[in-house]
Design an enzyme around this catalytic site. Structure first.
Site, mmCIF file in Angstrom:
data_model
loop_
_atom_site.group_PDB
_atom_site.id
_atom_site.type_symbol
_atom_site.label_atom_id
_atom_site.label_comp_id
_atom_site.label_asym_id
_atom_site.label_seq_id
_atom_site.Cartn_x
_atom_site.Cartn_y
_atom_site.Cartn_z
ATOM 1 N N TRP A 60 27.911 -7.718 -12.432
ATOM 2 C CA TRP A 60 27.491 -7.586 -13.743
ATOM 3 C C TRP A 60 27.515 -8.893 -14.674
ATOM 4 O O TRP A 60 26.536 -9.120 -15.464
ATOM 5 C CB TRP A 60 28.277 -6.613 -14.588
ATOM 6 C CG TRP A 60 28.056 -5.171 -14.086
ATOM 7 C CD1 TRP A 60 28.940 -4.341 -13.274
ATOM 8 C CD2 TRP A 60 26.840 -4.218 -13.883
ATOM 9 N NE1 TRP A 60 28.344 -3.193 -12.897
ATOM 10 C CE2 TRP A 60 27.245 -3.065 -13.342
ATOM 11 C CE3 TRP A 60 25.461 -4.739 -14.403
ATOM 12 C CZ2 TRP A 60 26.223 -2.212 -13.067
ATOM 13 C CZ3 TRP A 60 24.336 -3.494 -14.068
ATOM 14 C CH2 TRP A 60 24.905 -2.594 -13.597
ATOM 15 N N ASP A 112 32.112 -8.350 -21.960
ATOM 16 C CA ASP A 112 31.662 -6.899 -21.502
ATOM 17 C C ASP A 112 32.643 -5.931 -20.868
ATOM 18 O O ASP A 112 33.280 -6.374 -19.837
ATOM 19 C CB ASP A 112 30.889 -7.156 -20.349
ATOM 20 C CG ASP A 112 30.049 -6.075 -19.628
ATOM 21 O OD1 ASP A 112 30.400 -4.954 -20.310
ATOM 22 O OD2 ASP A 112 29.341 -5.877 -18.926
ATOM 23 N N LYS A 159 31.524 5.172 -18.923
ATOM 24 C CA LYS A 159 32.719 4.937 -17.813
ATOM 25 C C LYS A 159 34.125 5.404 -18.441
ATOM 26 O O LYS A 159 34.681 6.195 -17.955
ATOM 27 C CB LYS A 159 32.755 3.463 -17.534
ATOM 28 C CG LYS A 159 31.875 3.007 -16.422
ATOM 29 C CD LYS A 159 30.891 1.783 -16.710
ATOM 30 C CE LYS A 159 29.912 1.791 -15.588
ATOM 31 N NZ LYS A 159 28.974 0.693 -15.738
HETATM 32 C C1 LIG Z 1 28.137 -0.136 -15.769
HETATM 33 C C2 LIG Z 1 28.170 -1.433 -16.091
HETATM 34 C C3 LIG Z 1 26.990 -2.242 -16.969
HETATM 35 C C4 LIG Z 1 25.545 -1.700 -17.031
HETATM 36 O O1 LIG Z 1 25.601 -0.431 -17.908
HETATM 37 P P1 LIG Z 1 24.371 0.317 -18.257
HETATM 38 O O2 LIG Z 1 24.856 1.023 -19.325
HETATM 39 O O3 LIG Z 1 23.921 0.956 -17.000
HETATM 40 O O4 LIG Z 1 23.559 -0.674 -18.744
HETATM 41 C C5 LIG Z 1 27.280 -3.747 -17.312
HETATM 42 N N1 LIG Z 1 28.519 -4.176 -17.138
HETATM 43 C C6 LIG Z 1 29.510 -3.393 -16.714
HETATM 44 C C7 LIG Z 1 30.888 -4.207 -16.677
HETATM 45 C C8 LIG Z 1 29.345 -2.104 -16.112
HETATM 46 O O5 LIG Z 1 30.521 -1.530 -15.469
#
Ligand SMILES: *Cc1c(COP(=O)(O)O)cnc(C)c1O
Length: 370
Positions: free
Chosen positions: A110, A180, A204
């Protein structure tokens, strides 16, 4: 009508990485309110986003976020769409441009996606990378090569795929830190004051897919570019209480319900203790297996949210996933890019789920020697 099992009895132990399981009381509340929200004769998703009924839910979600995550007045709380992936682009779009650069710490899949998107708007500088160690750890403070003139420093606080996590924020001096937090927001109370901005896709640890939380320092947002389309400016959402256009109302309603559940559970302090207990159960089964299970991630970088491990061979890993599924534990297959097993133990996963997994792991290892 056929006799129905109680909701709890038909629910699986859900170790999905995302979208992930939601707390049962949250879903039951939504079920109970689906046809008639608070005596209004319609679902919350059928309400106008400009009406009092929806606005109360929206504002309560924001107030609960401020209360539970300890978000001070110095920071905006915003709801956006487009997933964390849109944030990969929106962040550099707002803060980079000709001749500007931002520092990125590369700790996995990511982080790399975030770095790729920044290239369209300016120069992403790699302040540190653990690619040489196959992303089995996050860097130490002394490994960071930070540019004091960077627009921001970006980190991925929890590496969902590789199973590593920053358990303390790096010191970035006067440069705004951007995190993030898609896969670990509210696993414990975050230290918001350390961040210029955080973002987290809800699916999540916070709710369903379709909404992204952005918490951004007001003076950071004030520095952003104004020559980009209105919908891409953080300032637009800040000015309009995230009601510039139609927000994902049902997703925000569910986030509100998740936050109320967190409050009922005793808040993030209680969740942290619970999450540590859960992780200790699963890592304990790995470490106590005399090498049958191997966790590739360095101990001081082990994620509390995504527990990644290997078995003595791929055939055994496949069998492990199959038998776990039969036993009511789903979502344990590792990400296709790294293989192995991954147990995602987000807030909605219970201690009992993790105890069940740990016990299954011990029995599986005994029955299937490598
Ligand atoms: C799942 C995830 C993403 C991507 O998320 P989307 O909502 O599908 O764009 C980005 N960063 C992290 C750390 C993630 O776990």
């Amino acid at each position: 009508m056929a006799l129905m099992l109680s909701s709890a009895a038909m629910r699986v132990s859900n170790f999905n990485a995302g979208p992930a399981g939601l707390p049962l009381p949250v879903l039951e509340r939504a079920q109970g309110e689906l046809l008639d929200y608070a005596g209004t004769g319609m679902s919350i998703m059928e309400h106008s986003h400009r009406g009092k009924t929806y606005e109360a839910v929206h504002d309560e979600a924001i107030a609960l976020l401020r209360e539970l995550a300890g978000i001070p007045d110095t920071h905006h709380v915003l709801f956006l769409q487009g997933g964390a992936s849109l944030q990969f682009a929106m962040l550099p779009m707002n803060f980079l441009g000709e001749g500007k650069s931002a520092d990125y710490v590369n700790t996995g899949h990511w982080s790399e996606r975030a770095i790729d998107e920044a290239k369209y708007y300016g120069k992403p500088r790699i302040a540190a990378s653990t690619a040489g160690d196959k992303f089995t750890r996050v860097p130490r403070q002394e490994e960071l090569d930070l540019d004091p003139n960077a627009a921001y420093v970006h980190i991925t606080t929890n590496n969902t795929i590789e199973g590593s996590q920053w358990l303390a924020e790096p010191d970035t001096g006067g440069v705004p830190l951007v995190g993030d937090m898609s896969s670990d927001f509210l696993w414990r109370k975050p230290d918001i004051a350390r961040y210029g901005m955080i973002y987290a896709g809800a699916q999540k640890n916070l709710g369903p897919s379709g909404v992204v939380l952005v918490v951004a320092r007001k003076d950071f947002v004030d520095r952003a570019r104004t020559d980009i389309p209105t919908i891409f400016r953080y300032a637009t959402f800040a000015k309009n209480n995230s009601l510039y256009n139609t927000p994902p109302t049902f997703a925000i309603y569910l986030v509100r319900n998740v936050l109320l559940w967190i409050k009922e559970m005793g808040g993030p302090e209680k969740l942290e203790a619970r999450n540590r207990e859960k992780a200790a159960l699963v890592y304990g089964a790995i470490d106590g297996s005399s090498g049958y299970y191997r966790a590739p991630v360095a101990r001081d970088s082990r994620s509390v949210m995504n527990i990644v491990f290997r078995l003595p061979g791929e055939a055994l890993e496949e069998q492990f996933v199959k038998e776990a599924t039969k036993a009511g534990m789903i979502g344990l297959k590792g990400h296709r890019s790294v293989g192995g097993i991954r147990a995602s133990t987000y807030n909605a996963v219970s201690v009992e789920d993790c105890a069940k997994l740990a016990s299954f792991m011990r029995t599986f290892a005994e029955k299937n020697p490598g």
